[in-house]
Design a protein around this motif. Sequence first.
Motif: not given
Length: 302
Positions: A80-82, A235-244, A259-263
């Motif tokens: 939902k966030n993505c 890029g938005t669906l794979q967003l990682f850096d901003e969330s972290v 991507s953050h949750y998967i990490f």
Amino acid sequence: MALFLMIKGDVEMNLRMKQKLMGWLFLVPAVALIICLSLYPAIQALLISFKTGTGVNMHWNGFGNYLRIFEDKVFLQSIKNCFFYLIIQVPIMLILGMILAVLLNKPNLKFKGAFRTAIFLPCATSLVAYAIIFRSLFATEGFINSVLIKIGILERGYNFLSEPTSARIVIIIALIWRWTGYNMVFYLAGLQNIESSIYEAARIDGANIVQTFFKITVPLLKPTILLTVIMSTNGTLQLFDESVNLTNGGPANASITMSHYIFNKAFLGVPNFGYTSAMSFIILIMVATLAFLQMKVGDKRD
């Protein structure tokens, strides 16, 4: 004469063979790297997504990992966030990028190079550095709160990163700031391939700026627009850096991305590579499906 033609044909054939051989020799290293670093890991990840357990104790689990995804509230929240970021940020970013490209493409504009560099520069900034800047800007005693208090909108500092909606909005603002210039460069390249005579003919026919933009610029930039839409969506669906780096997925996973949750599930706590591989392929399916739909809708070439 016939002998000469035969010898000439043999020489040309040998030359073509050598050219083909050289072409394959140049391709082999790239193909080998793609197979070793992309294709083989992808196949292994697909196989692991059907397994459970850790290390050498992994065993076959069928579609269990994929079924578990639909019961994982945090992953559903990350989806939902993505899509929240995608729906709001991508259109704003692309429209701003196109407007800036049109403005900076004017032939009589002074200091065009400086303006283009200044707008493009954010996407060359370190991800960690710009995250720290935005965390400082939107801190309770940061610059944004100071300005809002001085102009009378707020009575005291507001903690933007501690509220779900405002934390997502901060991420959207950061993404727009960082990637608008990147997309602007694509539009500038597309605009510079449009003949100026087309705009001159439109002006002679009495078209105003708005009509010129929607009737000439947008249609002729359609392939570039399609490219930037697909890239921005992926890029938005794979967003990682901003969330972290900006919100750490908080508060309470309200701004976390897929991507953050998967990490987190793969490398923090007890690793679960089978489940994280399944989530990764869900993202792949989303990205591929959206790209396919965008190509079908946007690309009308025969």
